[in-house]
Scaffold this motif. Sequence first.
Motif, short mmCIF file in Angstrom:
data_model
loop_
_atom_site.label_atom_id
_atom_site.label_comp_id
_atom_site.label_asym_id
_atom_site.label_seq_id
_atom_site.Cartn_x
_atom_site.Cartn_y
_atom_site.Cartn_z
N ALA A 1 0.83 -1.20 0.00
CA ALA A 1 0.00 0.00 0.00
C ALA A 1 0.87 1.25 0.00
O ALA A 1 0.62 2.21 -0.73
CB ALA A 1 -0.93 -0.01 1.21
N SER A 2 1.89 1.27 0.82
CA SER A 2 2.88 2.34 0.84
C SER A 2 4.20 1.67 1.15
O SER A 2 4.33 1.00 2.17
CB SER A 2 2.54 3.39 1.90
OG SER A 2 3.48 4.44 1.88
N LEU A 3 5.16 1.82 0.26
CA LEU A 3 6.35 0.99 0.33
C LEU A 3 7.15 1.23 1.61
O LEU A 3 7.71 2.30 1.82
CB LEU A 3 7.24 1.22 -0.89
CG LEU A 3 6.60 0.84 -2.24
CD1 LEU A 3 7.61 1.01 -3.36
CD2 LEU A 3 6.08 -0.59 -2.21
N THR A 4 7.19 0.23 2.47
CA THR A 4 7.94 0.28 3.72
C THR A 4 9.40 -0.07 3.46
O THR A 4 9.78 -0.50 2.36
CB THR A 4 7.37 -0.71 4.73
OG1 THR A 4 7.48 -2.04 4.16
CG2 THR A 4 5.89 -0.43 5.01
N ASP A 5 10.23 0.09 4.49
CA ASP A 5 11.64 -0.27 4.34
C ASP A 5 11.79 -1.75 3.99
O ASP A 5 12.65 -2.13 3.19
CB ASP A 5 12.40 0.03 5.63
CG ASP A 5 12.56 1.53 5.89
OD1 ASP A 5 12.36 2.31 4.93
OD2 ASP A 5 12.88 1.90 7.03
N ALA A 6 10.96 -2.59 4.60
CA ALA A 6 11.03 -4.02 4.34
C ALA A 6 10.64 -4.33 2.89
O ALA A 6 11.25 -5.17 2.23
CB ALA A 6 10.12 -4.78 5.31
N THR A 7 9.62 -3.63 2.40
CA THR A 7 9.19 -3.84 1.01
C THR A 7 10.28 -3.35 0.07
O THR A 7 10.58 -3.98 -0.95
CB THR A 7 7.88 -3.10 0.73
OG1 THR A 7 6.95 -3.36 1.77
CG2 THR A 7 7.30 -3.54 -0.59
N TRP A 8 10.85 -2.21 0.40
CA TRP A 8 11.93 -1.65 -0.42
C TRP A 8 13.08 -2.65 -0.54
O TRP A 8 13.59 -2.89 -1.65
CB TRP A 8 12.42 -0.36 0.24
CG TRP A 8 13.01 0.63 -0.71
CD1 TRP A 8 14.33 0.86 -0.95
CD2 TRP A 8 12.29 1.55 -1.55
NE1 TRP A 8 14.49 1.86 -1.87
CE2 TRP A 8 13.26 2.30 -2.26
CE3 TRP A 8 10.95 1.80 -1.76
CZ2 TRP A 8 12.91 3.29 -3.17
CZ3 TRP A 8 10.60 2.79 -2.67
CH2 TRP A 8 11.55 3.52 -3.36
N VAL B 1 3.01 -3.18 -17.55
CA VAL B 1 3.94 -3.23 -16.42
C VAL B 1 3.20 -3.79 -15.21
O VAL B 1 1.97 -3.82 -15.17
CB VAL B 1 4.51 -1.84 -16.08
CG1 VAL B 1 5.36 -1.31 -17.22
CG2 VAL B 1 3.39 -0.85 -15.74
N CYS B 2 3.95 -4.21 -14.22
CA CYS B 2 3.38 -4.73 -12.97
C CYS B 2 3.50 -3.66 -11.88
O CYS B 2 4.61 -3.27 -11.51
CB CYS B 2 4.11 -5.99 -12.54
SG CYS B 2 3.51 -6.70 -10.98
N ILE B 3 2.36 -3.18 -11.38
CA ILE B 3 2.36 -2.17 -10.32
C ILE B 3 2.54 -2.87 -8.98
O ILE B 3 1.78 -3.77 -8.62
CB ILE B 3 1.05 -1.37 -10.34
CG1 ILE B 3 0.90 -0.66 -11.70
CG2 ILE B 3 1.02 -0.36 -9.20
CD1 ILE B 3 -0.40 0.10 -11.86
N VAL B 4 3.56 -2.44 -8.24
CA VAL B 4 3.97 -3.15 -7.02
C VAL B 4 3.83 -2.32 -5.75
O VAL B 4 4.11 -2.81 -4.65
CB VAL B 4 5.41 -3.65 -7.14
CG1 VAL B 4 5.56 -4.63 -8.30
CG2 VAL B 4 6.40 -2.49 -7.30
N GLY B 5 3.39 -1.06 -5.86
CA GLY B 5 3.24 -0.25 -4.66
C GLY B 5 2.97 1.20 -5.00
O GLY B 5 2.78 1.56 -6.17
N THR B 6 2.92 2.05 -3.98
CA THR B 6 2.67 3.47 -4.18
C THR B 6 3.68 4.30 -3.38
O THR B 6 4.22 3.86 -2.37
CB THR B 6 1.25 3.87 -3.71
OG1 THR B 6 1.12 3.61 -2.29
CG2 THR B 6 0.19 3.10 -4.47
N ARG B 7 3.90 5.50 -3.88
CA ARG B 7 4.59 6.54 -3.14
C ARG B 7 3.58 7.67 -2.98
O ARG B 7 3.38 8.46 -3.90
CB ARG B 7 5.82 7.03 -3.91
CG ARG B 7 6.88 5.98 -4.19
CD ARG B 7 7.55 5.47 -2.93
NE ARG B 7 8.12 6.53 -2.12
CZ ARG B 7 9.34 7.04 -2.30
NH1 ARG B 7 10.11 6.61 -3.28
NH2 ARG B 7 9.80 7.97 -1.49
#
Length: 359
Positions: A78-85, A294-300
């Motif tokens: 939903a909102s890219l966290t450090d772990a997702t990053w 493209v594959c959407i993987v998150g949001t900023r």
Amino acid sequence: MPVTRLTKFKLWADMRNTSQKRFGGAKPGNTSDLFDQSQASLIAELAALSRAERDDPDRFDPRETAEKLVRLPGVSLASLTDATWALLESWPAQDQGRNRSTCVPFAVLAMIELRERLSTAALEFPNYSEEFLYAKMRVDHQPTIDAHNYNSGSTFLDQAADALIASGVCDERTMPYDTGASRPDYTQVPTDNAKSEAATRKFPVDSFQYLRLRRKDPAEWRGEDINGIVRRELKAGNPVVASFPIYYKSNSWTNFHSDGWKYGEIQDPSWPAHIVDVYDAGIATESVLGGHAVCIVGTRPGSGINDERFVFRNSWGNRFARAYDKALIPPPRAGYGTISGTHLQNHCWELLYVRRNEL
């Protein structure tokens, strides 16, 4: 010597322009009556979901619990966290090559691979065969509508969904990707071993939710909260595949000197959305070359729809967004990019995602 995964990540060091790039997303045309009926039903279903979200954006949905889809601690799309990053940094974007129109299987399998990685908490990403999926898409599943550039190898997202349901998909090592495939239908021939292995990974019927802009109802499509649909799925840990038009003049996707190509920040088209709606860009001295998926993987997230950026994984390897770290809103690594909510809402052609009670 067999083609390895490294083939997908090779740099295009001698690139001077992108005029020969194959995009891979087919340019839509007229639809069949049967497709129109199914599409109208789906639009009504998504409209009801969007209205419910607008009425109560914090409502509880048991399908959206973290335990259902995202089992990796700290990871959120939903909102890219450090772990997702960190997770995305460990997952390099693959390269479809300059001369093959295969962005659709790359984007769709990226969605499947990321979803599987999140939902199973596996130690590494699976690696499925784009070559196998593309062959099945082109040979066994013809498009449901006219595609003006289909003869150049382009495809639609629903062909990938149909192929995954009918045939499944094998591992990359079983049918490696070939950047030089050039048979008349732009595919390689799956071996019996590849087909047998893929058959063990068939998706259940109705596994996918698919929506496509139609010539007959562009206003209805644009009236839906497309961004809201994508946000809702990302919140549930569900990546989404989207396809967009590639314009001849305002081609920020592939212009070698553009911010999109260098930094991964795809610029909003300079042409109004109605050009995409009617597929007749001649009225604005512009033309649509084709599409790209493209594959959407998150949001900023930003302060509004014009500031929000959707993060996507591309299929042009590390040659795309090579200076990503200098972007105003950087993606996780080279090979990834961002696109605005305005762009997604006004110029998207197709959406595809997995229904959340599957896999």
